[in-house]
Design a protein around this motif. Structure first.
Motif, mmCIF file in Angstrom:
data_model
loop_
_atom_site.group_PDB
_atom_site.id
_atom_site.type_symbol
_atom_site.label_atom_id
_atom_site.label_comp_id
_atom_site.label_asym_id
_atom_site.label_seq_id
_atom_site.Cartn_x
_atom_site.Cartn_y
_atom_site.Cartn_z
ATOM 1 N N LYS A 190 8.751 -6.356 0.950
ATOM 2 C CA LYS A 190 8.315 -5.517 0.233
ATOM 3 C C LYS A 190 9.342 -5.294 -0.967
ATOM 4 O O LYS A 190 9.185 -4.974 -2.124
ATOM 5 N N LEU A 227 -0.029 -2.265 6.650
ATOM 6 C CA LEU A 227 -0.759 -1.470 5.898
ATOM 7 C C LEU A 227 -0.061 -0.597 5.200
ATOM 8 O O LEU A 227 -0.387 -0.388 3.921
ATOM 9 N N ASP A 228 1.270 -0.037 5.863
ATOM 10 C CA ASP A 228 1.910 0.907 4.877
ATOM 11 C C ASP A 228 2.444 0.546 3.436
ATOM 12 O O ASP A 228 2.491 1.328 2.589
ATOM 13 N N SER A 247 1.210 -2.461 1.878
ATOM 14 C CA SER A 247 0.394 -3.184 1.204
ATOM 15 C C SER A 247 -0.296 -2.433 0.023
ATOM 16 O O SER A 247 -0.512 -1.171 0.112
ATOM 17 N N ASP A 248 -0.539 -3.024 -1.283
ATOM 18 C CA ASP A 248 -1.099 -2.488 -2.252
ATOM 19 C C ASP A 248 -2.622 -2.275 -1.793
ATOM 20 O O ASP A 248 -3.204 -1.353 -2.364
ATOM 21 N N ARG A 249 -3.087 -3.690 -1.375
ATOM 22 C CA ARG A 249 -4.625 -3.741 -1.043
ATOM 23 C C ARG A 249 -4.469 -4.190 0.245
ATOM 24 O O ARG A 249 -3.761 -5.255 0.564
ATOM 25 N N ILE A 250 -5.620 -4.028 0.866
ATOM 26 C CA ILE A 250 -5.995 -4.625 2.243
ATOM 27 C C ILE A 250 -7.269 -5.361 2.137
ATOM 28 O O ILE A 250 -8.253 -4.650 1.735
ATOM 29 N N GLU A 271 -7.892 0.080 -1.125
ATOM 30 C CA GLU A 271 -6.701 0.312 -1.798
ATOM 31 C C GLU A 271 -5.990 0.925 -0.724
ATOM 32 O O GLU A 271 -6.538 1.987 0.152
ATOM 33 N N ARG A 272 -4.528 1.067 -0.947
ATOM 34 C CA ARG A 272 -3.731 1.746 0.069
ATOM 35 C C ARG A 272 -3.766 3.173 0.090
ATOM 36 O O ARG A 272 -3.962 3.685 1.144
ATOM 37 N N LYS A 273 -3.990 3.837 -1.234
ATOM 38 C CA LYS A 273 -4.183 5.482 -1.060
ATOM 39 C C LYS A 273 -5.371 5.931 -0.300
ATOM 40 O O LYS A 273 -5.095 6.968 0.436
ATOM 41 N N ILE A 301 -6.217 4.182 2.434
ATOM 42 C CA ILE A 301 -6.028 3.844 3.678
ATOM 43 C C ILE A 301 -5.346 4.881 4.507
ATOM 44 O O ILE A 301 -5.530 5.566 5.416
ATOM 45 N N GLU A 302 -4.382 5.538 3.503
ATOM 46 C CA GLU A 302 -3.560 6.433 3.910
ATOM 47 C C GLU A 302 -4.258 7.734 4.504
ATOM 48 O O GLU A 302 -3.834 8.269 5.328
#
Lengths: 246, 247
Positions: free
Chosen positions: B191, B211-212, B214-217, B230-232, B234-235
């Motif tokens: 990162k 996951l924490d 990554s920008d995208r998964i 998108e990570r946002k 996911i969170e």
């Protein structure tokens, strides 16, 4: 996609200039590779060495019988011409064993030489199989390394180059040692059984020729046995080479 | 569209393996666009095709059909030399099993790609030392891989991947052979490189720690993209689901 073409073309040009493996670097890497895997290299080399030692010893015996025949011939001729006044013990033994029945003796020598020729061929076959086996193994156990190098930007030709240098070096060094081993033992045995008579110019000439032949054959066989599997490994897609587990 | 926006694009990527008389479709039409400078994780259970996708993107294996564009260049159009050039300069690879050359020291491993790139020995060594310092191994320059721990080996591999300033780092399960803590350190290092050096990181993994950061998964299932998150987003969901994705 029209934008792609010029950029692809440009990278084409750059490529020709930039991907390379200088020969000195390749030699350095190959040498290190042999040195680090020393125990492994010794076993590989021993296979080649013993094969060449066997070949050299068989050939050397054949050379000795040729030299002997020549000496007997010359001594008898000189004696008959009355040029030879005193005969050494070695000469007497050699001639007496050779001249009791000239025809039979000649036939014996011929048969012996034929047997030795066959033995030499057998020695070479054994040698080839041994070398192929050793080198095939040494390439196979390095598939992963080959795949990794290709991921780092190595061309197929770099891989082949590395194995080429390594095999030639291994082949050359083992053949020299192998020859010296076979040649020395047979010469030593000869001194004890027949004395020093055969060790003249002819002996050194035959030894030198045999040395060249042994080293040539040993190096060439090692090279051939390595290069085929190395080329095959180099041409594999990196993903396939990396997947190989042994 | 800005030609520089995407660093990798795949179009209708299909990869079939033939095993005896059976044909196995490992990738079944994957369309994926990866932005320059992003950290993207390819997630999925084993056998889902993520390693196959990794190999196709990295030019390590030829797809059966479909195409991969790296910096808008179709990889299928490249000859062996150009492909080698791409692997040498544009892409850095990191593997689950580290894949260091066992007979070379840490420094020699890192220097090897610079030799292929035509850098002089001195420059290569300087570059190698600089990179090993970045990954925190400047005290281990002359150690052989077997003298290093798993985490240290992976750091060497990361330094090696960066040797020729690639624009993409492809990591195939980079934490797969590491314990939890070492894995976290490696992820943090990746990162950091992503942020500091602006290198695009594409990582195939099933490590949820990824996951924490990554920008995208991209979730892969049965050779297809299952979903792209998108990570946002996911969170928000992380609290309510444990582990495997639900859909």
């Amino acid at each position: 996609m029209s934008v792609d073409k010029p950029s692809a073309h440009m990278s084409h040009k750059e490529v020709r200039q930039q991907i390379k493996l200088p020969f000195s670097k390749a030699v350095e890497i190959s040498l290190r590779s042999i040195k680090i895997r020393f125990a492994r290299s010794i076993i590989t080399a021993a296979g080649i060495m013993l094969g060449i030692a066997f070949f050299a010893s068989v050939r050397m015996s054949a050379e000795f019988s040729v030299i002997h025949e020549k000496i007997v011939h010359e001594t008898v001729a000189a004696f008959q011409a009355g040029k030879l006044h005193h005969i050494t013990e070695d000469q007497t033994r050699m001639i007496s064993s050779a001249t009791t029945d000239v025809k039979a003796a000649q036939q014996d020598a011929l048969a012996a030489r034929e047997r030795l020729d066959w033995l030499s061929i057998m020695a070479l076959i054994v040698c080839t199989v041994g070398i192929t086996n050793a080198m095939l193994m040494s390439v196979t156990e390095r598939y992963k390394e080959i795949g990794t190098m290709k991921c780092l930007g190595a061309l197929d030709s770099f891989i082949v180059k590395l194995f080429f240098i390594e095999s030639c070096l291994t082949g050359f060094i083992s053949s020299v040692i192998g020859f010296l081993l076979g040649w020395f033992i047979i010469s030593l045995v000869h001194i004890f059984t027949d004395g020093m008579l055969a060790f003249g110019a002819q002996y050194w000439k035959s030894s030198l020729t045999l040395f060249g032949l042994s080293v040539l054959i040993g190096t060439f066989l090692t090279f051939i046995a390595t290069i085929a599997p190395a080329v095959r490994a180099a041409q594999m897609p990196p993903a396939a080479a990396l997947r190989v587990e042994i | 569209m800005d030609a520089n926006e995407y660093v990798v694009r795949t179009k209708g990527l299909v990869k079939e393996y033939t095993m005896g008389d059976q044909t196995l479709r490992a990738l079944n039409g994957v369309d994926l666009d990866i932005y320059r400078g992003e950290y993207i994780s390819i997630m999925g259970p084993s056998g889902s095709g993520k390693s196959t996708l990794f190999n196709a993107i990295g030019g390590l294996d030829k797809p059966t059909s479909g195409s991969v564009f790296i910096n808008d260049v179709d990889m299928a159009q490249l000859d062996a030399q150009e492909l080698a050039y791409l692997r040498c300069h544009t892409i850095g690879y990191i593997f689950q099993t580290f894949n260091l050359i066992p007979v070379m020291t840490a420094l020699e491993n890192v220097t090897l790609p610079t030799i292929f790139a035509g850098m002089s020995t001195d420059d290569g060594i300087e570059r190698g030392m600089e990179l090993l310092k970045i990954v925190g191994l400047d005290q281990r320059l002359h150690h052989k891989p077997f003298e290093l721990s798993g985490g240290q080996q992976q750091r060497v591999a990361i330094a090696r991947a960066l040797a020729n300033n690639p624009s993409i780092i492809l990591a195939d399960e980079p934490t797969g052979n590491l314990d939890l803590k070492t894995g976290q350190e490696i992820i943090a290092l990746l990162k950091r490189l992503n942020v500091e050096q602006g290198v695009t990181i594409i990582s195939a993994t099933h490590d949820l720690k990824m996951l924490d950061i990554s920008d995208r998964i991209v979730w892969i299932r049965d050779g297809r993209i299952d979903k792209l998150e998108e990570r946002k987003n996911i969170e928000l969901k992380m609290g309510e689901m444990e582990g495997e994705p639900v859909h």
